[in-house]
Design a protein around this motif. Structure first.
Motif, PDB file in Angstrom:
ATOM      1  N   TRP A 142       3.098  -5.741   0.957  1.00 39.60           N
ATOM      2  CA  TRP A 142       4.072  -6.014   2.017  1.00 39.60           C
ATOM      3  C   TRP A 142       4.534  -4.711   2.671  1.00 39.60           C
ATOM      4  CZ3 TRP A 142       5.254 -10.027   4.813  1.00 39.60           C
ATOM      5  CH2 TRP A 142       6.435 -10.047   5.561  1.00 39.60           C
ATOM      6  N   GLY A 145       1.553  -3.322   4.563  1.00 37.35           N
ATOM      7  CA  GLY A 145       1.380  -4.137   5.767  1.00 37.35           C
ATOM      8  C   GLY A 145       2.411  -3.800   6.818  1.00 37.35           C
ATOM      9  N   PHE A 170      -0.114  -7.596   7.074  1.00 36.07           N
ATOM     10  CA  PHE A 170       0.007  -7.797   5.631  1.00 36.07           C
ATOM     11  C   PHE A 170      -1.309  -8.262   5.024  1.00 36.07           C
ATOM     12  CE2 PHE A 170       0.919 -11.165   2.366  1.00 36.07           C
ATOM     13  CZ  PHE A 170       1.220 -10.313   1.312  1.00 36.07           C
TER      14      PHE A 170
END
Length: 507
Positions: A142, A145, A170
């Motif tokens: 995360w 991303g 992501f």
């Protein structure tokens, strides 16, 4: 006894499973090539590679966010640094102790866990570690991303306004992580060796931006370093101890599965020096980057910005923002694969070695990393430090203590490699493949810290949960295993099977 004649051999204090024994175990339900002890010829990691591994893992955004998060929670910059240094020096102790078995015997973590938990019982410990690693894998993907999304936003302004951009970024970053992990240990070694210098440049770049921007705002370095603590009166120790537990928990996962990497070290000296040089020094240095840049954001933007991706997005220069985001992506990649894929991939493979390979385990880890919903774990600094890190640290501290007590106090560092991969006839089978006493130790050592989570008046037990659980397990496990002798390998037995292997191979 024919199997015992070809069990293991020793070269300069390092052991390996003999080729004859590998043939015997080839179709065993608890053996595959990924879980098998590394051959001496496969132990190619020197001090630099071990140190580079830790530089690559430590220079990561969660390290930065840990330091900046402690400032956001109320500590001053120097209090946050002391907290992080102390936490990493503490966790380095079980890290070094549990590394020894990996280097000496070439075994990965799920096999190491068989000693204490039993051949089947090791699933409990390895999957517990795997679930936490999957959570970390999702968190890192995360973050990476987000950095990739920032890069796309700099290159294409229309991308920045598209709500779906973060999700596309992501999944692209997630796929890259899974692909490199799928390639195996040599790909990880190559990536870490080349990634370490890049991460050093990233750190210097963040510091340079902070200095330049603060100067442009009419301030100087002393204004950053003199920022006061903001915790409420009487709250220092509550924040400091909870932060210390979180910092220990940060690498408490690797304190368990460090054999996954130390099994590739050329010698005990290489793994010891590499970790000593790589972990505490790098964590302290990059933590300083985190608190320094976070302090600078309070001067430049009027608020503490603890997320480095958000800092990059506030940078006015498109080129600087682009380079910063790329650096964050590299930092996240080098950490994520080594720290958060190897352990769960091996742990999942351990569930059914004949049908699940390391590569398949890596793919399953990637899917679990999405299911954990990392965007929720990173919603606030409190959720990250005191929720996520603080909670799982309570569960892992007892495991680290138990492994140390089992390997050093109970077994005296003597293992039967062949028996680690056998079934009911193994000395590590215990009762139906499970050592109930290891489970009892884990539960008993977790009890006090968990009480601190649910009883307000005992919160100090949870605030120091990892340390309490760790120490309790070291005391409880040898006591509860006192009359359990069947799984032990005596010095005479070890000498006999090792000598016979050497004589057999000479013949």
């Amino acid at each position: 006894m024919n199997e015992k004649k070809v069990s293991q051999k020793e070269v300069n204090g390092l052991y390996e499973l003999s080729e004859s024994s590998r043939v015997v175990l080839k179709n065993n339900a608890y053996y595959n090539d990924d879980l098998a002890p590394t051959k001496l010829s496969e132990r190619t990691w020197g001090t630099y590679h071990i140190a580079a591994l830790w530089v690559g893992m430590s220079v990561c955004i969660p390290t930065y966010m840990m330091a900046s998060g402690l400032m956001a929670a109320g500590l001053s910059w120097w209090q946050a640094i002391i907290n992080i240094c102390l936490g990493n020096l503490i966790v380095l102790i079980p890290m070094q102790l549990n590394s020894h078995s990996g280097t000496k015997y070439g075994i990965p973590y799920p096999v190491f866990a068989r000693l204490a938990f039993g051949i089947k019982g090791s699933h409990i410990a390895s999957i517990a570690r795997a679930l936490i690693a999957a959570g970390w894998f999702g968190i890192q993907c995360w973050i990476g991303g987000g950095a990739l999304n920032a890069v796309m936003g700099v290159m294409m302004p229309s991308w920045a306004s598209w709500a779906g951009g973060i999700w596309v970024a992501f999944f692209i970053f997630w796929a890259l992580n899974v692909w490199i992990a799928y390639k195996g240990s040599e790909a990880i070694k190559f990536m870490e060796a080349w990634g370490a210098p890049i991460l050093g440049v990233l750190s210097l770049g963040f510091i340079a931006w902070a200095l330049t921007s603060v100067h442009s705002a009419g301030k100087n370095v002393s204004d950053i370093l003199n920022l006061p603590a903001t915790y409420k009166e009487g709250q220092f120790w509550k924040i400091f101890l909870a932060g210390l537990t979180a910092n220990i928990a940060f690498w408490s996962t690797l304190a368990l599965n460090i054999p996954d990497f130390s099994r590739y070290a050329k010698s005990q000296k290489d793994q010891f020096r590499g970790q000593l040089l790589g972990l505490p020094t790098t964590m302290a240095a990059f933590a300083f980057v985190g608190v320094f840049v976070t302090g600078a954001t309070s001067i430049i933007f009027g608020q503490f910005i603890w997320d480095p991706v958000a800092v990059v997005q506030h940078i006015g220069s498109p080129v600087a923002a682009l380079l910063g985001a790329i650096g964050i992506a590299v930092a996240t990649l080098t950490t994520n694969i080594a720290a958060n894929v190897v352990a769960p991939a091996n742990g999942i493979s351990n569930l059914n070695p004949q049908k699940i390979s390391y590569s398949t385990g890596a793919l399953i880890t990637g899917i679990a990393g999405i299911a954990i919903m990392p965007w929720k774990l990173l919603s606030t600094a409190d959720a990250y430090i005191f929720g996520w890190l603080g909670t799982y640290g309570i569960l892992l501290g007892p495991l680290a203590g138990m492994y140390i007590a089992d390997y050093y106090i109970y077994r005296k560092k003597r293992l039967d490699l062949h028996d680690l991969f056998k079934g009911e006839e193994s000395r590590y089978w215990y009762k139906n493949g499970f050592n109930e006493k290891a489970v009892y130790t884990w539960i008993l050592a977790c009890t006090l810290p968990i009480l601190g989570k649910v009883v307000d008046g005992l919160s100090f037990l949870a605030d120091s949960g990892w340390i309490i659980g760790f120490l309790l397990a070291i005391v409880i496990y040898p006591a509860i295993m006192k009359n359990e002798h069947d799984s032990l390998l005596s010095e005479e037995e070890e000498a006999a099977i090792t000598e016979k292997v050497m004589l057999h191979e000479k013949a």
